[in-house]
Each structure stands twice: as structure tokens, then as C-alpha cells.
Write a protein that holds these residues in place. Structure first.
Motif, PDB file in Angstrom:
ATOM      1  N   GLN A 133     102.318  17.296  73.116  1.00  7.51           N
ATOM      2  CA  GLN A 133     101.140  18.079  72.735  1.00  7.51           C
ATOM      3  C   GLN A 133     100.011  17.936  73.752  1.00  7.51           C
ATOM      4  O   GLN A 133      99.301  18.912  74.049  1.00  7.51           O
ATOM      5  N   VAL A 134      99.880  16.718  74.310  1.00  2.85           N
ATOM      6  CA  VAL A 134      98.851  16.506  75.330  1.00  2.85           C
ATOM      7  C   VAL A 134      99.154  17.340  76.572  1.00  2.85           C
ATOM      8  O   VAL A 134      98.268  17.965  77.153  1.00  2.85           O
ATOM      9  N   ARG A 135     100.433  17.343  76.979  1.00  2.00           N
ATOM     10  CA  ARG A 135     100.800  18.157  78.145  1.00  2.00           C
ATOM     11  C   ARG A 135     100.574  19.641  77.875  1.00  2.00           C
ATOM     12  O   ARG A 135     100.085  20.375  78.741  1.00  2.00           O
ATOM     13  N   GLN A 136     100.931  20.077  76.689  1.00  3.10           N
ATOM     14  CA  GLN A 136     100.706  21.483  76.351  1.00  3.10           C
ATOM     15  C   GLN A 136      99.218  21.823  76.355  1.00  3.10           C
ATOM     16  O   GLN A 136      98.814  22.904  76.832  1.00  3.10           O
ATOM     17  N   LEU A 137      98.415  20.893  75.847  1.00  7.23           N
ATOM     18  CA  LEU A 137      96.976  21.116  75.878  1.00  7.23           C
ATOM     19  C   LEU A 137      96.457  21.190  77.315  1.00  7.23           C
ATOM     20  O   LEU A 137      95.609  22.019  77.651  1.00  7.23           O
ATOM     21  N   GLY A 138      96.993  20.315  78.193  1.00  8.44           N
ATOM     22  CA  GLY A 138      96.587  20.348  79.596  1.00  8.44           C
ATOM     23  C   GLY A 138      96.917  21.681  80.256  1.00  8.44           C
ATOM     24  O   GLY A 138      96.098  22.256  80.965  1.00  8.44           O
ATOM     25  N   TRP A 139      98.163  22.167  80.008  1.00  6.78           N
ATOM     26  CA  TRP A 139      98.534  23.463  80.573  1.00  6.78           C
ATOM     27  C   TRP A 139      97.665  24.585  80.007  1.00  6.78           C
ATOM     28  O   TRP A 139      97.273  25.507  80.727  1.00  6.78           O
ATOM     29  N   LEU A 140      97.390  24.487  78.700  1.00  6.47           N
ATOM     30  CA  LEU A 140      96.567  25.516  78.071  1.00  6.47           C
ATOM     31  C   LEU A 140      95.155  25.514  78.658  1.00  6.47           C
ATOM     32  O   LEU A 140      94.599  26.566  78.997  1.00  6.47           O
ATOM     33  N   LEU A 141      94.567  24.314  78.823  1.00  6.35           N
ATOM     34  CA  LEU A 141      93.219  24.233  79.392  1.00  6.35           C
ATOM     35  C   LEU A 141      93.205  24.702  80.848  1.00  6.35           C
ATOM     36  O   LEU A 141      92.262  25.361  81.293  1.00  6.35           O
ATOM     37  N   GLY A 142      94.283  24.353  81.602  1.00  8.72           N
ATOM     38  CA  GLY A 142      94.363  24.837  82.972  1.00  8.72           C
ATOM     39  C   GLY A 142      94.408  26.351  83.051  1.00  8.72           C
ATOM     40  O   GLY A 142      93.711  26.975  83.862  1.00  8.72           O
ATOM     41  N   GLY A 143      95.229  26.959  82.190  1.00  6.82           N
ATOM     42  CA  GLY A 143      95.287  28.419  82.167  1.00  6.82           C
ATOM     43  C   GLY A 143      93.971  29.045  81.761  1.00  6.82           C
ATOM     44  O   GLY A 143      93.532  30.049  82.336  1.00  6.82           O
ATOM     45  N   LEU A 144      93.337  28.440  80.755  1.00  2.16           N
ATOM     46  CA  LEU A 144      92.042  28.960  80.321  1.00  2.16           C
ATOM     47  C   LEU A 144      90.995  28.847  81.426  1.00  2.16           C
ATOM     48  O   LEU A 144      90.156  29.740  81.597  1.00  2.16           O
ATOM     49  N   ASN A 145      91.025  27.744  82.178  1.00  3.85           N
ATOM     50  CA  ASN A 145      90.057  27.583  83.267  1.00  3.85           C
ATOM     51  C   ASN A 145      90.285  28.602  84.379  1.00  3.85           C
ATOM     52  O   ASN A 145      89.327  29.128  84.961  1.00  3.85           O
ATOM     53  N   VAL A 146      91.572  28.881  84.671  1.00  8.63           N
ATOM     54  CA  VAL A 146      91.853  29.903  85.673  1.00  8.63           C
ATOM     55  C   VAL A 146      91.354  31.266  85.195  1.00  8.63           C
ATOM     56  O   VAL A 146      90.729  32.023  85.932  1.00  8.63           O
ATOM     57  N   GLY A 147      91.644  31.580  83.925  1.00  7.94           N
ATOM     58  CA  GLY A 147      91.149  32.841  83.363  1.00  7.94           C
ATOM     59  C   GLY A 147      89.634  32.894  83.339  1.00  7.94           C
ATOM     60  O   GLY A 147      89.027  33.931  83.660  1.00  7.94           O
ATOM     61  N   ALA A 148      89.017  31.757  82.965  1.00  9.34           N
ATOM     62  CA  ALA A 148      87.554  31.716  82.943  1.00  9.34           C
ATOM     63  C   ALA A 148      86.974  31.880  84.350  1.00  9.34           C
ATOM     64  O   ALA A 148      85.920  32.504  84.531  1.00  9.34           O
ATOM     65  N   LEU A 149      87.674  31.342  85.360  1.00 12.76           N
ATOM     66  CA  LEU A 149      87.217  31.501  86.737  1.00 12.76           C
ATOM     67  C   LEU A 149      87.230  32.973  87.147  1.00 12.76           C
ATOM     68  O   LEU A 149      86.276  33.471  87.742  1.00 12.76           O
ATOM     69  N   LEU A 150      88.324  33.660  86.814  1.00 12.95           N
ATOM     70  CA  LEU A 150      88.410  35.083  87.135  1.00 12.95           C
ATOM     71  C   LEU A 150      87.342  35.878  86.390  1.00 12.95           C
ATOM     72  O   LEU A 150      86.696  36.768  86.958  1.00 12.95           O
ATOM     73  N   LEU A 151      87.152  35.545  85.112  1.00 14.93           N
ATOM     74  CA  LEU A 151      86.112  36.228  84.347  1.00 14.93           C
ATOM     75  C   LEU A 151      84.720  35.926  84.911  1.00 14.93           C
ATOM     76  O   LEU A 151      83.842  36.796  84.931  1.00 14.93           O
ATOM     77  N   ALA A 152      84.521  34.690  85.369  1.00 16.06           N
ATOM     78  CA  ALA A 152      83.220  34.319  85.928  1.00 16.06           C
ATOM     79  C   ALA A 152      82.939  35.097  87.212  1.00 16.06           C
ATOM     80  O   ALA A 152      81.809  35.516  87.458  1.00 16.06           O
ATOM     81  N   VAL A 153      83.994  35.277  88.031  1.00 19.40           N
ATOM     82  CA  VAL A 153      83.806  36.060  89.251  1.00 19.40           C
ATOM     83  C   VAL A 153      83.418  37.492  88.900  1.00 19.40           C
ATOM     84  O   VAL A 153      82.486  38.072  89.474  1.00 19.40           O
ATOM     85  N   GLY A 154      84.144  38.081  87.938  1.00 22.86           N
ATOM     86  CA  GLY A 154      83.803  39.445  87.528  1.00 22.86           C
ATOM     87  C   GLY A 154      82.428  39.537  86.906  1.00 22.86           C
ATOM     88  O   GLY A 154      81.642  40.444  87.225  1.00 22.86           O
TER      89      GLY A 154
END
Length: 458
Positions: free
Chosen positions: A151-172
């Protein structure tokens, strides 16, 4: 770097910093909760194992060795070790032993105490001491929290994906924000490009008249208005200067050409020379006036303390000589009486201040029909005031607005000597000394010129 790029970079870094900080906090909190939850499960498993051993020991001590691993195994890769009151190993689900192998280590585990040992290869161990009628049993349970770490690993992957998405949204979002924020600036830039020397009358749009861009546009518009006035004054000055200089030059040239062609007698030649000399003096006076005006606009020598009353007396002596039939009166107004310092002292250049006062007195003597009243006083402890009042024809409001333009002459000056340079020169000298010159005039009643200058500390 362009402001647009800076805004986008700042927005992206801000959002990314918040996201990473929040993600790190969430990940850390999740790992701590997992560790606590699994430690509770290990403690619960150790408690059950210890009680079962104690009960089995009471019923049939020889049955302890018959406890099967499957009877106690409730966690993945669980290993159980139990030590009896005699500190001998009573039961072990595997031969791996426990993290405590010394007698002192066992004795340090007191009844009711739970010890969580450092994990090794993700295997976590808990030690527990149970007080039973037979004595104190010490139980050690270790296992791997496979589900928790998954579950911790899944949370890490989920947070990583969210941060990448948030980065793209922040650029836009940063690009949209920068575009919206700089759109008024782009309009100002586009409008400013249209402004040149030939069309200084254009103004920048001031928007809502409230935000910082509106204030910037207002400052630019004020500056443009000043530039427009300065260019208009320069154009007027050049027009008047060229006219004023052309007249004596034309007279001088024409007189000399006529004398050369037609004067054959000495009286005729002397008459031509007299006209030429008059035109030359006129040209010299005009040139000196223009040079003095340029001098007032240029770099001034270092200021020293000047007695303003002496400057005023020198100017009065000159005008009394120039206008012998005109009365010039000098009076002193309010001044401090509780000081031993020299009065009427001001920092400045004595020559320029005398010239400025002389121009005001010369104008008053030139146009006044009666006495010229001059007063020197302190406006306050830090300001000197000089007033020159005449009883001349006065100035109209329109003339007052243009009177400081070089070479401008009011209606009442027609037919009188002068070039329209004295008052502009006086104004610039006073301004360069940190003071202010103001004219108050009423048509038919006269004009009052008032100078305020910083006074030396008393």
C-alpha cells in the motif's frame, strides 16, 4: 528572462513546492501509521502466543513442543519465539532465534512492557513480557508487513503521478495566469510604440484607474504631458529665438551693405556705423541672455552661504541707476529675533541669485507707473521670502500661463526694451536653488513676484 517566463516559473515552483511538501508529509504520515498499525498486530499476536503457551504449560508441559506453526501463524512470514521463566527457549517457530540473545537483554524486558526492535530487511520484531502464575514469559514475534508496504508503494506511485499531473497543470495555469496578468501590459506596450516625437499627444490607456498598471499608465501619461509641454516650449523657444536673432542680423547686414554701396561722405558713414552698432548691441544682449539661460540650466558651481540681503541691495543699486526717475523701496518683514546667527543667509550662488532678483526688479521698473515695493522676510524659520510689487498694467490669466516661456512677451511689453528672457532665467535660477517663483497679477493693478528660498539653519 521575460516577465511571462518569470511568472510561469514562479507559479510552477510554488505549486510544485506545495505539492511535494504535501506529498512528502502524506507519505511520511502513511508510513508511520503503517508501522504503528503493524506493531499493534505484532503485539496482539505475541499476547495470544504467550497466553496459549502458558495455558498449554499448565495442562501438559510436555505438549509445548507439539505446538504447530500453523496454530499461531496469522501474519505473513511470521516467526514466534517464547522464553519461559527460567529464560530458556520454550518455543520457536523457526531456528532463526530472536533479536535478544543475551540474558541481560531478556531481563531488561519487564512485565507489561512492549519493545519494538529496529526492522531488518523489512522484517519487524516486537518483544512482550507476560506475567503468568508460573512466572514471566517473554514472547518475540516478527513478520513482514507485505500488505502495508504494498500500500505504501502504491501510495508513492499515486503521489508521483499526481505530482507529474500537477506539474503539467501548473505549467498550463501559469501560462494562462501570466497571459491574463500581462495582457494590460501588452496593450500599454502596443500603445506606447505608437507614441513618437511627432504625436506626443497620444496617451496610454489607464484601465480601471485603480490597480498598479493604471498607476503606471498615469505616471507615463503625466510624463508624456510634461514632454509634450517641453517640446512645445522648445519649439516656441526656437521659433522666437530665430526671429529675434534674425532681426538684428538682418538690420546689421543691410546697414553694412548699404553703407558699402552708397555712403560716400563721413557723416553718412558714421550714421551707418551707429545703426550697425545699435544692431550689434541688440544682438549681443540677446545672445548674453540666451547664454545666461543656458548657464542656469547647466551645472552650477558648489553652493556657499550667501547673504540674500546683499544680493538684493546690489540688484537695487543697479536698477536705481538704470531708472533714475523710478522709486524703489526696500522693507524688511518678519524675521527671528531670538538668535545670534546671521540673518537672511541662504545656500546658493550669489551671482545667479543677484541676476534673478535683478531681472524681477528690472521688469518692475520697466512697467511700473509708481514706486516698486520690495520686501525681504522669513516666511518661516526655514524659508526666506522676497516680494517685488509694481503698479504696472498687470497680466491676464492666459499671459500668466505663458510668461515663463523663453522669448515670450506679454501684450504690455510691446514697444518696450527686452527679449522675454529675464523671467524664465529668474525662475530657473530659483528652482535650481530649491526654491519657487510665483507671479500674482491683476490687470490694471500691477504684478507681484514672490520668491521662496531655503534659508540657512539659524
Amino acid at each position: 528572462m521575460l516577465i511571462r517566463q518569470k511568472l510561469i516559473t514562479h507559479v510552477v515552483l510554488l505549486v510544485l513546492g506545495i505539492q511535494l511538501g504535501f506529498s512528502a508529509l502524506l507519505y511520511y504520515a502513511n508510513t508511520q501509521v503503517r508501522a504503528q498499525r503493524f506493531a499493534q498486530r505484532l503485539t496482539h499476536s505475541a499476547t495470544i502466543a504467550g497466553r496459549l503457551l502458558a495455558r498449554t504449560h499448565q495442562e501438559a508441559p510436555d505438549q509445548v513442543s507439539r505446538l504447530r506453526l500453523n496454530d499461531l501463524l496469522t501474519l505473513p512470514q511470521e516467526q514466534i519465539s517464547i522464553y519461559g521463566p527460567d529464560r530458556r527457549l520454550r518455543y520457536s517457530s523457526s531456528g532463526s532465534g530472536t533479536p535478544v540473545r543475551s540474558r541481560a537483554g531478556l531481563d531488561s524486558l519487564q512485565p507489561g512492557q512492549v519493545v519494538i526492535y529496529p526492522s531488518s530487511d523489512r522484517r519487524e520484531t516486537v518483544g512482550l513480557a507476560l506475567a503468568q502464575p508460573q512466572g514471566v514469559y517473554r514472547v518475540f514475534v516478527s513478520a513482514e508487513d507485505q500488505l502495508g508496504w504494498t500500500q505504501v508503494r502504491q501510495l508513492g506511485w499515486l503521489l508521483g503521478g499526481l505530482n507529474v499531473g500537477a506539474l503539467l497543470l501548473a505549467v498550463g495555469a501559469g501560462w494562462l495566469f501570466a497571459s491574463a496578468a500581462l495582457r494590460p501590459v501588452a496593450r500599454l506596450t502596443q500603445q506606447a510604440r505608437r507614441i513618437s516625437v511627432t504625436n506626443l499627444g497620444h496617451r496610454l490607456p489607464e484601465g480601471n484607474n485603480r490597480d498598479e498598471l493604471a498607476q503606471l499608465a498615469q505616471v507615463f501619461n503625466t510624463m508624456l504631458a510634461g514632454l509634450e509641454q517641453a517640446f512645445a516650449a522648445q519649439s516656441s523657444f526656437l521659433s522666437h529665438a530665430s526671429h529675434e536673432l534674425r532681426t538684428p542680423l538682418t538690420t546689421l547686414t543691410g546697414t553694412l551693405e548699404t553703407a558699402l554701396a552708397y555712403d560716400e561722405t563721413l557723416p553718412a558713414a558714421r550714421q551707418s556705423l551707429a545703426r550697425s552698432l545699435e544692431a550689434t548691441r541688440h544682438l549681443s544682449a540677446l545672445t548674453n541672455g540666451l547664454l545666461n539661460l543656458a548657464k542656469a540650466d547647466g551645472a552650477l558651481p558648489a553652493f556657499t552661504l550667501v547673504r540674500l540681503d546683499e544680493c538684493l541691495n546690489q540688484a537695487l543699486e543697479f536698477v536705481r541707476t538704470k531708472y533714475p526717475g523710478r522709486e524703489f523701496r526696500l522693507s524688511f518683514g518678519a524675521f527671528p529675533t531670538d538668535t545670534e546667527a546671521d540673518l537672511f543667509m541662504a545656500p546658493g550662488n550669489a551671482e545667479l541669485l543677484t541676476a534673478a532678483l535683478l531681472n524681477l526688479l528690472d521688469n518692475a521698473g520697466k512697467y511700473s507707473a509708481g514706486p516698486v515695493l520690495t520686501e525681504l522676510a522669513y516666511s518661516d524659520a526655514h524659508t526666506l521670502r522676497v516680494q517685488v510689487r509694481d503698479s504696472g498694467p498687470g497680466l491676464s490669466p492666459d499671459e500668466l500661463r505663458q510668461i515663463y516661456e523663453p522669448l515670450y512677451r506679454a501684450t504690455g511689453a510691446v514697444g518696450r526694451p527686452g527679449y522675454g528672457l529675464g523671467l524664465p532665467l529668474s525662475q530657473r535660477v530659483v528652482q535650481r536653488h530649491g526654491g519657487r517663483l510665483e507671479l500674482v497679477s491683476t490687470q490694471g493693478q500691477g504684478t507681484t513676484a514672490i520668491i521662496w528660498l531655503p534659508a540657512a539653519p539659524l
